[in-house]
Design an enzyme around this catalytic site. Structure first.
Site, short mmCIF file in Angstrom:
data_model
loop_
_atom_site.label_atom_id
_atom_site.label_comp_id
_atom_site.label_asym_id
_atom_site.label_seq_id
_atom_site.Cartn_x
_atom_site.Cartn_y
_atom_site.Cartn_z
N LYS A 25 10.63 23.03 -9.87
CA LYS A 25 9.38 23.64 -9.98
C LYS A 25 8.25 23.00 -8.91
CE LYS A 25 6.94 19.84 -12.35
NZ LYS A 25 5.43 19.68 -12.03
N CYS A 120 -4.03 12.48 -14.69
CA CYS A 120 -3.11 12.99 -15.63
C CYS A 120 -2.74 11.82 -16.46
CB CYS A 120 -2.22 13.84 -15.35
SG CYS A 120 -1.13 13.17 -14.56
N ARG A 125 -4.30 10.09 -9.99
CA ARG A 125 -3.78 11.15 -9.21
C ARG A 125 -5.22 11.69 -7.93
NH1 ARG A 125 0.27 13.50 -11.71
NH2 ARG A 125 1.10 14.25 -9.70
N PRO A 126 -5.66 10.65 -7.14
CA PRO A 126 -6.74 11.03 -6.38
C PRO A 126 -6.09 11.91 -5.03
CG PRO A 126 -6.04 8.91 -5.82
CD PRO A 126 -5.24 9.26 -7.11
N ASP A 128 -7.96 12.10 -1.83
CA ASP A 128 -8.65 11.60 -1.09
C ASP A 128 -8.07 11.82 0.31
OD1 ASP A 128 -7.02 9.56 -2.13
OD2 ASP A 128 -7.74 8.20 -0.54
N LEU A 129 -6.72 11.46 0.27
CA LEU A 129 -5.82 11.53 1.57
C LEU A 129 -6.01 13.29 2.23
CD1 LEU A 129 -2.87 9.45 1.13
CD2 LEU A 129 -5.28 8.79 2.25
N ASP A 311 10.21 10.30 -10.58
CA ASP A 311 10.30 11.24 -11.51
C ASP A 311 11.41 11.13 -12.36
OD1 ASP A 311 8.83 13.95 -9.62
OD2 ASP A 311 7.67 12.34 -10.71
N LEU A 333 4.78 3.93 -7.51
CA LEU A 333 3.89 4.90 -7.44
C LEU A 333 2.57 5.27 -8.15
CD1 LEU A 333 6.69 5.75 -5.67
CD2 LEU A 333 5.45 7.84 -5.28
#
Ligand code: EPZ
Length: 424
Positions: A25, A120, A125-126, A128-129, A311, A333
């Site tokens: 996915k 979430c 979960r920004p 900015d990069l 994950d 992370l």
């Protein structure tokens, strides 16, 4: 009653058999955004039929594109005549990876608006990069009324992007933006996940000059706005789904073979399973895990590819509850990716949390009860643990599972697990 979905798993079952696997996915999401760079109809084979795919296809339609499925897992997407470059919040809020349209739309049209994706369950979960890199390529970016408004009236300019952190969708966004930009973009500290590698390979095979594929240093020579003729391709197999089934087999001490898998995408996971005592036989596209008489404890630190994937953290925590000894799992992370700990404790697991490190003392006898799925990968960890818990386990809010797994309960059922989906 709320329409909570849950799935019931009864008793301990050994699994046996083969799992035919579907596509990744995460790869598919990047791949659905890519036709925004195309001037042809893009054919995608082996598309996973999971919930997370739908919002991005719907967004493609909202932008003026079209798509059609010739079978459950084959889709053709055409975006030659897009009429709109606004990704509205009703769609973005259902799936934050729709942010992947930002780079392609901006690079192709010189302007776009994308609703700012919210965090979430597992973290803030920004992006900015992503935004900083696009500004380096000449974009003017403002955040207004919950939208990212991006302008690049003269098109994007190649630049040297140095990512402060390794970001998977950040790298994908910039690769796609750079593909249509004027001049060459060099990316330092690029993500090397297989889904990013596939994105680059498809663009390269479609005529975009990209070097350094698979390394942390990418160089993309932009077409200067000329759209790309994207070649048809198969989405790579899902390494996280494969790893999930390996854990399901390992925890129930079963022999299971995975077909249509890329063992080279799972080396860190395989290494940890072998450390725990499991033997894993691999061919070019299959993996077979064999039982071990004693599951050994393990030390896990989640990091970017090719290191151990975040994950797979929840699934290994479930497995570690059955190891003979103390395992430690450090999540590096995401700031909140231990919500499955309290649910596993409800089943009887002995886990201590200290900041970003969980200590799992095993083996624990797990007994079935009502538990909650909290996020995509935690859901699969609960199903794995429930499969060896004594008695029946009701895993509530199992809809999280459908975001990234296609027919998980059917595949586990075919392996012998007693699992059914109810809705209440
Ligand atoms: C992708 O998310 C995956 N999602 C995630 O899978 C996966 O956990 C993650 O990569 C890490 O492997 C998709 O591919 C759709 P990141 P992504 O940008 O790209 C920080 C699942 O289970 N960061 O690599 O959003 C960020 O906070 C999902 O399928 C910034 O600070 O992750 C995180 O700590 C969950 N600023 C780290 O970098 C940014 O601009 C890695 O994030 C971007 C990221």
């Amino acid at each position: 009653k709320s329409n909570m979905h849950n799935s019931t798993i009864t008793d301990q079952t050994k699994l046996q058999g083969n799992v035919k696997r579907y596509a990744a996915k995460q790869a598919a999401l990047q791949i659905i955004a890519k036709p925004l760079l195309a001037n042809n109809t893009v054919k995608i084979v082996n598309m996973p039929a999971v919930v997370d795919i739908k919002p991005l296809l719907k967004l493609t339609e909202n932008l003026g594109g079209t798509f059609s499925f010739s079978d459950t897992n084959t889709v053709e997407i055409n975006t030659c005549c897009l009429t709109n470059t606004i990704a509205t919040d009703d769609i973005v809020k259902t799936m934050r990876a729709t942010i992947l349209v930002l780079g392609p739309l901006l690079s192709r049209f010189g302007h776009c608006e994308v609703s700012l994706p919210v965090g979430c369950a597992i973290g803030q979960r920004p992006i900015d990069l992503h935004l900083k890199a696009l500004e380096q390529m000449g974009a003017n970016i403002t955040i207004h009324a919950g939208y990212v408004q991006a302008e690049a009236p003269d098109g994007l300019q190649g630049a040297h992007i140095i990512f402060d952190k390794i970001t998977v969708t950040g790298t994908a966004n910039i690769v796609m933006a750079a593909a249509l930009a004027k001049g060459t973009t060099n990316i330092t500290n690029a993500a090397r996940e297989p889904e990013v590698v596939q994105l680059c390979e498809i663009l390269r095979d479609s005529g975009v000059v990209i070097t350094g594929i698979g390394t942390a240093e990418l160089s993309i020579a932009g077409t200067g706005g000329k759209l790309v003729d994207i070649v048809p391709f198969d989405v790579i197999p899902d390494r996280i789904e494969a790893g999930t089934y390996l854990c399901a087999a390992g925890i129930s001490n079963s022999t299971v073979t995975l077909e249509n898998v890329r063992p080279d995408h799972l080396e860190a996971v395989t290494g940890k399973l072998e450390e725990m005592g499991f033997d894993i036989d691999t061919t070019e596209n299959t993996m077979t895990i064999h039982p071990t008489d004693t599951i050994k404890p393990v030390t896990i630190v989640t990091q970017e590819y090719p290191a151990f994937p975040t994950d797979m953290q929840a699934q290994f925590m479930a497995l570690a509850t059955q190891a003979e000894g103390t395992s430690t799992i450090e999540e590096r992370l995401f700031e909140n990716r231990f919500m499955h700990v309290s649910e596993l404790q409800r089943l009887g697991a002995d886990i201590k949390l200290n900041g970003h490190t969980a200590t799992v003392i095993g083996p624990s006898l797990l007994s079935g009860t009502d538990v909650m799925a909290t996020d995509l990968r935690a859901s699969s960890a609960m199903v794995i643990a429930a499969n060896i818990a004594e008695g029946t386990t009701q895993v509530h809010r199992i809809y999280h599972l459908d975001r990234g797994y296609e027919n998980l309960e059917k595949k586990l059922g075919d392996l012998g697990a007693k699992i059914e989906r109810l809705s209440e």
